[in-house]
Design an enzyme around this catalytic site. Structure first.
Site, PDB file in Angstrom:
ATOM      1  N   GLU A  63       5.023  -4.654  -7.338  1.00 33.31           N
ATOM      2  CA  GLU A  63       6.004  -3.766  -6.690  1.00 33.31           C
ATOM      3  C   GLU A  63       7.379  -3.862  -7.336  1.00 33.31           C
ATOM      4  O   GLU A  63       8.361  -4.246  -6.679  1.00 33.31           O
ATOM      5  CB  GLU A  63       6.084  -4.066  -5.195  1.00 33.31           C
ATOM      6  CG  GLU A  63       4.845  -3.677  -4.441  1.00 33.31           C
ATOM      7  CD  GLU A  63       5.008  -3.769  -2.920  1.00 33.31           C
ATOM      8  OE1 GLU A  63       5.931  -4.455  -2.452  1.00 33.31           O
ATOM      9  OE2 GLU A  63       4.210  -3.134  -2.207  1.00 33.31           O
ATOM     10  N   GLU A  78      -2.807  -2.129  -1.760  1.00 34.08           N
ATOM     11  CA  GLU A  78      -2.448  -2.840  -0.532  1.00 34.08           C
ATOM     12  C   GLU A  78      -2.312  -1.862   0.617  1.00 34.08           C
ATOM     13  O   GLU A  78      -1.755  -0.777   0.447  1.00 34.08           O
ATOM     14  CB  GLU A  78      -1.078  -3.527  -0.653  1.00 34.08           C
ATOM     15  CG  GLU A  78      -0.963  -4.656  -1.623  1.00 34.08           C
ATOM     16  CD  GLU A  78       0.465  -5.227  -1.630  1.00 34.08           C
ATOM     17  OE1 GLU A  78       1.199  -5.034  -0.642  1.00 34.08           O
ATOM     18  OE2 GLU A  78       0.825  -5.842  -2.636  1.00 34.08           O
TER      19      GLU A  78
HETATM   20  C1  GLA Z   1       4.268  -5.814  -0.297  1.00 31.39           C
HETATM   21  C2  GLA Z   1       3.959  -6.922  -1.279  1.00 31.39           C
HETATM   22  C3  GLA Z   1       3.033  -7.950  -0.735  1.00 31.39           C
HETATM   23  C4  GLA Z   1       3.346  -8.241   0.706  1.00 31.39           C
HETATM   24  C5  GLA Z   1       3.284  -6.972   1.492  1.00 31.39           C
HETATM   25  C6  GLA Z   1       3.498  -7.175   2.965  1.00 31.39           C
HETATM   26  O1  GLA Z   1       3.418  -4.757  -0.377  1.00 31.39           O
HETATM   27  O2  GLA Z   1       3.439  -6.443  -2.486  1.00 31.39           O
HETATM   28  O3  GLA Z   1       3.148  -9.116  -1.523  1.00 31.39           O
HETATM   29  O4  GLA Z   1       4.636  -8.779   0.769  1.00 31.39           O
HETATM   30  O5  GLA Z   1       4.309  -6.136   1.034  1.00 31.39           O
HETATM   31  O6  GLA Z   1       3.467  -5.953   3.660  1.00 31.39           O
END
Ligand code: GLA
Ligand code: GLA
Length: 707
Positions: free
Chosen positions: A178, A337
């Site tokens: 991210e 995710e």
């Molecule tokens: C982001 C991060 C993860 C985690 C999630 C929690 O997407 O990539 O490592 O912190 O948020 O929602």
């Protein structure tokens, strides 16, 4: 209810030459295994003693998990001291997973630098706009333009790639994590130097920068590139140069992208055959970087999506997933995710309602995902995310969450067995355009009203279209929206010369265009198109606007809404349309108190331009007002109304172009059961019943029908 009559042959000849994309390259199954929808999540074995690993693998098998992402935040464990590497633990878990048939999406491990690094080199830490340093204590505290940080990160990439280049269980690289989530803007000395170079590359001369930023205003003229500074603190209540601010957002996206590309290329040089991705954060409210631009740079698009609690939940998810599909140019994409239930980073972290775990995942699949992964596999017992839901919750295997996770695993296998993999989200007849730069520019604080940004309007159109039985495609402005029967430009504040040309050609050649308020006010430098709004396409839409009429409640006695003749109500913003073209027809007008100066003025205007039609919507009508206005809008565009899909359901189709096989996903948008029928064989149901040809879909329920 409407059905859009298909009209072929519009556009398509005039696709502009697009930036070169990397070839699509999807992670392949482990040797001896058949292709499946990838299913799993982030896995952090380094948070647990090794005794737990065997239990993890047993439960993964039980749930049907076939892939996990490993090592994302493991830098400190993999390189505990400078140049000292410990791969043993990682080798052991990858081996354990692989031998049981679970593939690994392996991280570059560079997302969170270890303490020894930042203590030795505090100059890699990013700075905020007041010059305060972001200290270690969480993650992503590095600056993207630091040459020192780059050296360390690329060294780790090389070490990872060398060590795992022949590992048969690693099917993809997960580069960093991210980008920009916490370090989107950096105002350090490194950033200043890089921003100067970026401006030089974009504009060539300092005079061109002066022109772009309109520095004749407030004595901001610069004599040399060395006088360019990032948009640092300028005093509360003051206004930053908008051209500079927009370019700093572009620069910040590009600086992170350059860092990603450096990491990617370092890995790719050593493992040329292995697909690479980095997880985007595409959602209706997130423009951290220009994900459409970044989409050119990955082997396959992957995304992280976190649900919006409440009544917009399903629609927002579908909207965001459709945008990801647009960014992926309809190639399959990877849901890297999402959450099984609550997140832990909102003020109130609502859980998912019964059925939403399965429903949400299937909605991403409907919208083109061929992979369904979660953050994270096992819920942490310590650390800042210990209250974030996971596939194995604190309660363990004996839990509703884990039972749902197992049900979903079985559903995904059923879909794969039925041939869903590799099919594409069927193209809609309607494209709703989304533009990162229009959002960035409309975020400026010296505008007609702070209530209006680009970003809010596309979702309202997606929802209102769904209320009329139409599931639209969300299409990035650089993509092929001009190849759709109907295209909507919802508050697309910036129309560059290039986009202006495409809009004009689209309608001239027979396209059906919907344009709303706050579209086409500025060019790509955020210089206003003059002569009356929307300056570069006035003749296309057949209206001329001399002034805006923002609406609000912050001062007593101001107009806070305006009624329209068609029953819709405008809030926040209306255009003062002072004249319409000779081919134009007023479809709805304002009907309000004469003192507002708006009574009787055109609000929605249809027009003919070349062979095409347009409708201009000169006010913020919200989802309900748009939904109410759409039948007349479609009629004016010449879009035939016929029986549509049931607006209580979100209907999404994936299609195998070669065989013609269709998978229709039906999602309940309401809080009550919906009865319907659908030709074909129901292959997956969740909170739904199939009885002969009759389907009953409960709240948060879904049915997938194969035909
Ligand atoms: C982001 C991060 C993860 C985690 C999630 C929690 O997407 O990539 O490592 O912190 O948020 O929602
Ligand atoms: C002040 C300033 C002007 C201008 C106006 C705008 O009066 O003196 O330069 O900024 O505000 O309202």
């Amino acid at each position: 209810m409407l059905r859009l009559e298909l009209r072929r042959g519009v556009a398509s000849k005039r696709r502009k030459s697009m930036t070169q994309r990397r070839a699509f390259h999807w992670p392949q199954p482990l040797e001896g295994q058949q292709a499946r929808i990838w299913y799993g999540g982030d896995y952090n074995p380094d948070q647990w003693p090794e005794e737990v690993w065997d239990e993890d693998v047993r439960l993964m098998k039980k749930a049907g998990v076939n892939l996990v992402s490993v090592g994302i935040f493991s830098w400190a464990r993999i390189e505990p001291r400078e140049d000292v590497y410990d791969f043993d633990w990682l080798d052991r878990i990858i081996d354990k997973l692989g031998k049981t048939g679970i593939a690994v999406d392996l991280a570059s491990a560079t997302a969170s630098p270890p303490m020894w690094l930042t203590q030795a080199h505090p100059e890699v830490l990013w700075k905020d706009y007041r010059g305060d340093v972001c200290q270690p204590g969480a993650r992503q505290h590095w600056r993207p333009t630091s040459p020192i940080f780059r050296e360390y990160a690329l060294k780790l990439c090389r070490a990872m790639a060398e060590h795992y280049k022949d590992n048969p269980y690693v099917v993809a690289w997960h580069v960093s994590n991210e980008y920009g989530c916490h370090n989107r803007f950096d105002y350090s000395e490194d950033a200043e130097r890089a921003f100067q170079q970026w401006c030089k590359a974009r504009y060539g001369t300092i005079d061109a920068v002066n022109d772009a930023w309109g520095t004749a205003f407030w004595a901001q003229h610069m004599n040399d590139f060395s006088e360019i500074v990032p948009p640092r603190f300028i005093g509360d209540g003051n206004f930053m140069n908008p051209g500079k601010l927009l370019d700093f957002k572009r620069f910040s996206s590009d600086a992170l992208k350059a860092f990603y590309i450096a990491e990617r290329d370092t890995l790719a040089e050593i493992t040329p055959g292995r697909p690479l991705t980095t997880n985007f954060m595409v959602s209706s409210g997130n423009t951290t970087v220009d994900y459409d631009d970044w989409g050119n740079e990955v082997d396959f698009v992957s995304n992280d999506h976190y649900f919006t609690p409440g009544e917009a939940h399903l629609d927002e998810l579908a909207f965001s997933a459709s945008l990801v599909d647009g960014i992926a140019r309809k190639d399959p994409w990877f849901l890297m995710e999402h959450s099984t239930s609550a997140v832990n980073w909102r003020p109130i972290n609502y859980r998912k309602e019964p059925g939403q775990l399965v429903r949400d995942s299937l909605a991403h699949v409907a919208m083109g995902a061929d992979a369904v992964c979660y953050f994270q596999w096992r819920q942490s017992k310590a650390g800042a995310e210990k209250f974030h839901s996971a596939m194995v919750p604190h309660a363990g295997e004996d839990s509703q969450t884990f039972r749902d996770v197992c049900e979903l695993g079985a559903d995904l296998n059923t879909l794969a067995d039925n041939g869903l993999l590799g099919t594409r989200l069927a193209k809609s007849r309607v494209a709703v355009v989304y533009d990162y730069e229009s959002e960035w520019a409309s975020e400026h604080t010296a505008t007609p009203t702070q209530q209006v940004h680009h970003i809010d309007e596309p979702l309202q159109w997606f929802r209102a279209l769904a209320d009329n039985g139409v599931t639209a495609d969300i299409v990035p402005v650089r993509s092929n929206w001009d190849e759709y029967e109907v295209a909507v430009l919802p508050s697309v504040y910036i129309l560059s010369e290039e986009t202006t040309r495409r809009v004009r050609d689209y309608v001239a050649n027979g396209g059906k265009l919907i344009v709303t308020y706050y579209t086409g006010l500025s060019d790509e430098k955020d210089h206003i198109w003059l002569g009356g709004y929307p300056g570069s396409i006035r003749d296309v839409v057949g209206v001329r606007i001399e002034e805006f009429a923002p609406l609000g409640t912050d001062w007593p006695g101001t107009a806070d809404h305006l009624d329209l003749s068609n029953g819709a109500v405008a809030h926040d913003f209306a255009d003062v349309i002072t004249s319409v073209g000779k081919n134009a027809t007023v479809l709805a007008s304002f009907q309000d108190d004469p003192w507002t100066g708006m009574d009787g003025r055109p609000a929605i205007v249809g027009n003919t331009y070349g062979e095409g039609r347009s409708v201009y919507v000169g006010a913020r009508l919200g989802r309900d007002g748009i939904a109410k206005s759409l039948p007349a809008v479609f009629a004016s565009l010449g879009v035939e109304a016929a029986d549509a899909s049931d607006p209580r359901l979100l209907r999404v189709e994936r299609k195998d172009e070669a065989t013609g096989t269709k998978f229709t996903f039906l999602f309940n948008r309401t809080h009550g059961p919906v009865e319907t029928s659908e030709e074909g064989e129901p292959i997956v149901t969740s909170l739904a019943k199939a009885d002969g040809g009759k389907l009953t879909i409960g709240p948060n329920g879904v049915v997938v029908v194969k035909r």
